[in-house]
Design an enzyme around this catalytic site. Structure first.
Site, mmCIF file in Angstrom:
data_model
loop_
_atom_site.group_PDB
_atom_site.id
_atom_site.type_symbol
_atom_site.label_atom_id
_atom_site.label_comp_id
_atom_site.label_asym_id
_atom_site.label_seq_id
_atom_site.Cartn_x
_atom_site.Cartn_y
_atom_site.Cartn_z
ATOM 1 N N ALA A 173 66.059 0.552 72.974
ATOM 2 C CA ALA A 173 66.766 0.475 74.462
ATOM 3 C C ALA A 173 68.306 0.044 74.303
ATOM 4 C CB ALA A 173 65.870 -0.293 75.184
ATOM 5 N N CYS B 60 86.003 21.567 58.043
ATOM 6 C CA CYS B 60 87.561 21.360 58.414
ATOM 7 C C CYS B 60 88.361 21.857 57.355
ATOM 8 C CB CYS B 60 87.637 19.897 58.253
ATOM 9 S SG CYS B 60 86.772 18.952 59.612
ATOM 10 N N ASP C 69 56.198 2.205 73.141
ATOM 11 C CA ASP C 69 57.038 0.905 73.841
ATOM 12 C C ASP C 69 57.511 1.260 74.888
ATOM 13 O OD1 ASP C 69 58.456 2.667 71.701
ATOM 14 O OD2 ASP C 69 59.989 1.357 72.511
ATOM 15 N N ASP D 39 58.784 9.700 66.552
ATOM 16 C CA ASP D 39 58.756 8.741 67.880
ATOM 17 C C ASP D 39 57.758 9.350 68.612
ATOM 18 O OD1 ASP D 39 59.614 7.117 69.441
ATOM 19 O OD2 ASP D 39 61.786 7.612 69.436
ATOM 20 N N CYS E 197 85.888 17.920 55.028
ATOM 21 C CA CYS E 197 84.662 18.584 54.803
ATOM 22 C C CYS E 197 84.791 20.112 54.636
ATOM 23 C CB CYS E 197 83.606 18.143 55.980
ATOM 24 S SG CYS E 197 84.008 19.133 57.412
ATOM 25 N N CYS F 206 89.217 16.344 59.107
ATOM 26 C CA CYS F 206 88.568 15.742 57.886
ATOM 27 C C CYS F 206 88.791 16.534 56.668
ATOM 28 C CB CYS F 206 87.367 15.062 57.890
ATOM 29 S SG CYS F 206 85.846 16.336 57.937
HETATM 30 N N1 GUN Z 1 64.874 6.163 70.981
HETATM 31 C C1 GUN Z 1 65.916 5.587 71.465
HETATM 32 N N2 GUN Z 1 65.580 4.417 71.891
HETATM 33 C C2 GUN Z 1 64.442 4.141 71.803
HETATM 34 C C3 GUN Z 1 63.437 3.129 72.143
HETATM 35 O O1 GUN Z 1 63.715 2.212 72.812
HETATM 36 N N3 GUN Z 1 61.983 3.364 71.936
HETATM 37 C C4 GUN Z 1 61.738 4.475 71.472
HETATM 38 N N4 GUN Z 1 60.323 4.638 71.110
HETATM 39 N N5 GUN Z 1 62.674 5.520 71.019
HETATM 40 C C5 GUN Z 1 63.833 5.360 71.081
HETATM 41 ZN ZN ZN Z 2 85.087 17.927 58.688
#
Ligand code: GUN
Ligand code: ZN
Length: 661
Positions: free
Chosen positions: A187, A275, A120, A85, A272, A270
C-alpha cells in the site's frame, strides 16, 4: 531461509534469493507480466524473476484452465522464478473480489507459483487509525491462515499499517515472527504516485527496522527507477514494475532522473537500442501499438541498467554516492534525503565501517551520512589530553602535509611557553578541523574514511555551521586550546584572545608510532584496546611509503596496518591480546560446539553456528571467534552486522583469517 547476503552498503544488501525455479540476484526488478496480454519477453531485458497476478488468472476461465494444466510458468512462458499476487490490489481498487483467502492460496500452489501471496488488505495512507487497526488484524489473520493452507510454496506476507509507524512496526514484528519467506511492504503506491517520499521513508523504515534481516523485502508497486537506489539503501531487495508498460502506453519514458514525455522530446534520452535506433519523431509517427512496444523496451532497458548500477554500487561501497545523486533529481526526493537524518543512528548500525570507495561530499546532506555520525561516536573512544592544537586542513593524510615552522596561533592561555612543544608532547593533542568529519586527531588521520574522502574547498553555510558545532563540543574537554590562525574564518576566536607565534615541529616529532597505533586500536575496537600494543613492540615500515606496516612482539605478529585504508588487521598475538584486554562479549562472535573444530582450523564461520555475539559488531570489522567458555578459537572479518549474524541461518558470518589457538 532462502536468502543470503553477498555485499552490504548503507542499510542495503546485494544477495542471492533461492527459489524452486532458480537463484535470483538481488536487488532485483520483477516486471509485472499480465497473464493474458503479455507480448514482450522480459527475460531478454534482464529479468531473472517476474511477478504476475493469480487473481486475474483465476477470474478468467480460459486462463484459469490453462494455468491449472500447464502451470503458471507455461501460461506466461517464463522459465525462471515467478511470484504471484493475490488480488489484494484489485480488492483495494474495486472494493470487492470473488474469492476467499484460502482459495487463492490453494490456487497459487496448484499452478506452481514460486512465491504466493495471501489476501492482505492494502489500507491507503492517512486514513483513520481505527480502520487501519481493523484491516491490519484481517491482514494478519489471513497471513496466518495462508501458513496453514500452503504445502510447499514459498509465501509472501505483506506489511500493512498505512502511514502509522507503530502499526507498520507491529505488522512487521508479528509477521516477521511467523514462517514466511518474503516480506512485501504494501500500500505504498499512493505515496509514490503523489511524490510523498518522506512519508514513504517513514513507512519503509518502520517496516524494515522490525522485519527479520534474513528475508528479502519487496517494495510493492515500486517501478520507477528514480527511487530504486533510495529504497535499496533503506533495505529493500525486490521491486515490481508495471510502470514499464503503463508509462509506455501513456507515451512516457522512464529515466533514473525522472520521466520524459515523448511529445516534448527533441532527442532520445539514453543509449539503449531503442534510443539509438529511433528518433522521437520516428516514434511519434508510428502506430500506437508499435510505439508502445518500443517505449516499453526502453523502459525495461533503463530500469535494469539502474538495478545493475545499484548492485555495482553495493559491491564497491558507493551506494550513498548514487543515492545522493538520484535524490537531487526531484525536490521531494531531496526532502526525503534530508529527512533520512532522523534515521542515521539506525542506518549506522548496518552501514559497513570499511568500504572500498572514498566518501564524496555532494552537499550538506552528506553530513547526515552514517560515516560522519560514526566518527563522532568513535571519537569518544580516544583519550583526551590537557592541551589541544587545532590546525586547518591540508591535503590528506594531514600529518604528512601540515606545514612546519613559525605559525600564528590564538590561544586561551596568556603565557604560553613557545618552544618546548616537543617536550610536552604527551600532554598535547594535535587535530585538524575539516569537512565532513569535523575534528580529526592526527593519530588517526589515515584510518578509513578520514583520509579517503573528498569535499569542495569552498564551504557551504551548513558545513561551516557544522564545523563550528563540532569544534565547540570537542574543545569542552580541553582546558588549554591553541588554534591556528588559518581557521579564523570558520571559528569565532573571541574565547581564544591571546595571539602567539609558535614554531611547529614536524608532526612525526610530536606523535610517536606507538601512540599512533594505540589511538587507531582504540578508535577501531573501543576504548582501552590500544593496550594490545603495551610493552615491547617492534614496528616495521614500508620502505617505499614510510607507513607503518607490521607490529610485532618478539617474533609474533600483533597486527598489520593495512596500507589501503589505515585499518588494523589482527595477527595471532593481537587477537590473543585483544581477547584478554576486552571483556566478554566485546568484539566476540560466539559459536556452538559443532563449529568449534572448524573455527580452530581457520574455516569460515557460518551464521547458523553462531549462538551469541557483541551486538555492536558492524559488518567488515575485525572480530574474535570464541566458544561458549569464551576461549579464543579464531579471528577474522565480519561479513554481517550483529543483528544479521544472529538472524541469518545461511551464509557466512565471519570470514576467518586464522584459527589454530
Ligand atoms: N500491489 C501493490 N500494493 C500492494 C499491496 O499492498 N498488497 C498486494 N497484495 N499487492 C500490492
Ligand atoms: Zn532508451
Amino acid at each position: 531461509m532462502n536468502f543470503e547476503i553477498k555485499y552490504k552498503d548503507a542499510r542495503g544488501r546485494a544477495g542471492i534469493f533461492k527459489t524452486p525455479h532458480g537463484k535470483v540476484k538481488t536487488p532485483a526488478l520483477m516486471p509485472v507480466v499480465h497473464p493474458g496480454k503479455q507480448t514482450l519477453d522480459v527475460g531478454k531485458y534482464g529479468a531473472e524473476i517476474v511477478i504476475t497476478n493469480a487473481y486475474i488468472m483465476y477470474k478468467n476461465e480460459e486462463l484459469r484452465l490453462k494455468a491449472l494444466e500447464n502451470g503458471v510458468h507455461g501460461l506466461i512462458n517464463f522459465p525462471g522464478p515467478i511470484i504471484t499476487d493475490s488480488g489484494s490490489f484489485q480488492l483495494s481498487v474495486y472494493g470487492d473480489i470473488e474469492i476467499s483467502n484460502q482459495e487463492i492460496i490453494e490456487f497459487q500452489e496448484k499452478i506452481g507459483a514460486d512465491v504466493g501471496t495471501s489476501l492482505d488488505i492494502p489500507t491507503p495512507p492517512f486514513v483513520n487509525r481505527r480502520r487501519v487497526e481493523e484491516e491490519l488484524d484481517v491482514t494478519i489473520s489471513r497471513a496466518q491462515e495462508a501458513l496453514e493452507v500452503r504445502d510447499k510454496m514459498l509465501l509472501n506476507s505483506v506489511v500493512q499499517g498505512s502511514t502509522y509507524p507503530d502499526l507498520r512496526a507491529k505488522s512487521a514484528r508479528v509477521l516477521g515472527e511467523m514462517d514466511f519467506d518474503v516480506h512485501p511492504i504494501g500500500a505504498v503506491v499512493p505515496l509514490m504516485e503523489s511524490y510523498q517520499y518522506s512519508s514513504l521513508l517513514d513507512v519503509i523504515m518502520a517496516s524494515v527496522e522490525n522485519l527479520p534481516d534474513s528475508r528479502p523485502r519487496h517494495l510493492m508497486g515500486a517501478g520507477h527507477p528514480m527511487i530504486f537506489s533510495f529504497a535499496v539503501a533503506l533495505g529493500c531487495d525486490l521491486f515490481d514494475s508495471a510502470a514499464y508498460i503503463l508509462y509506455a502506453q501513456d507515451d512516457r519514458l522512464l529515466m533514473p532522473d525522472g520521466t520524459h514525455k515523448l511529445e516534448k522530446l527533441v532527442e532520445m534520452p539514453c543509449s539503449c537500442p531503442i534510443c539509438n535506433n529511433y528518433s522521437p519523431e520516428d516514434l511519434r509517427s508510428m502506430q500506437k501499438v508499435d510505439r508502445t512496444r518500443l517505449l516499453a523496451q526502453h523502459n525495461l532497458h533503463i530500469s535494469f541498467a539502474e538495478i545493475r548500477q545499484i548492485r555495482q554500487a553495493l559491491a564497491e561501497g558507493s551506494l550513498w554516492r548514487l543515492v545522493e545523486k538520484r535524490m537531487r533529481n526531484h525536490p521531494y526526493l531531496l526532502n526525503a534525503l534530508r529527512k533520512m537524518k532522523e534515521y542515521t543512528p539506525h542506518l549506522e548500525r548496518y552501514d559497513p565501517p570499511n568500504k572500498k570507495s572514498a566518501f564524496f561530499y555532494s552537499g550538506p546532506e552528506s553530513l547526515n551520512r552514517p560515516e560522519v555520525y560514526r566518527h563522532q561516536e568513535r571519537l569518544m573512544r580516544l583519550p583526551t589530553r590537557e592541551r589541544l592544537i587545532l590546525l586547518s586542513p591540508t591535503e590528506k593524510p594531514y600529518s604528512k602535509h601540515i606545514p612546519i615552522g613559525e605559525m600564528n596561533f590564538y590561544s586561551n592561555m596568556n603565557n604560553l611557553n613557545q618552544t618546548n612543544l616537543k617536550e610536552e608532547k604527551d600532554n598535547l593533542q594535535l587535530a585538524v578541523l575539516d569537512v565532513p568529519f569535523g575534528v580529526i586527531p592526527l593519530e588517526i588521520d589515515e584510518v578509513y574514511p578520514l583520509a579517503q574522502n573528498e569535499s569542495p574547498q569552498i564551504l557551504d553555510e551548513d558545513a561551516r555551521k557544522y564545523l563550528l558545532e563540532e569544534f565547540e563540543s570537542y574543545v569542552k574537554n580541553y582546558p588549554e586550546i591553541i588554534i591556528s590562525e588559518n581557521i579564523q574564518d570558520i571559528l569565532d576566536l573571541s574565547n581564544t584572545p591571546h595571539k602567539h607565534q609558535l614554531e611547529l615541529p614536524p608532526v612525526k616529532k610530536l606523535i610517536d608510532d606507538v601512540t599512533r597505533i594505540k589511538y587507531i586500536a582504540d578508535y577501531q575496537f573501543g576504548a582501552g584496546a590500544g593496550e594490545i600494543f603495551r610493552g615491547d613492540v617492534e614496528i616495521t615500515k614500508s620502505r617505499k611509503t614510510g607507513k607503518i606496516r607490521h607490529i610485532y612482539h618478539e617474533e609474533e605478529l600483533i597486527a598489520t596496518l593495512r596500507a589501503r585504508d589505515g585499518v588494523l588487521v589482527l595477527g595471532m598475538e593481537g587477537a590473543r591480546r585483544l581477547h584478554s584486554y576486552l571483556p566478554y562479549p566485546l568484539n566476540r562472535v560466539v559459536v556452538n560446539e559443532d563449529a568449534e573444530p572448524f573455527a580452530r582450523e581457520g574455516k569460515s564461520i557460518f551464521a547458523k553456528f553462531v549462538i551469541n555475539c557483541d551486538m555492536n559488531i558492524r559488518a567488515s570489522e575485525e572480530v574474535l571467534v570464541v566458544n561458549q567458555q569464551d576461549e579464543l578459537l579464531a579471528f577474522g572479518k565480519s561479513i554481517l552486522n550483529a543483528p544479521e549474524i544472529m538472524n541469518f541461518k545461511v551464509g557466512q558470518a565471519v570470514k576467518t583469517r586464522k584459527g589454530g589457538f
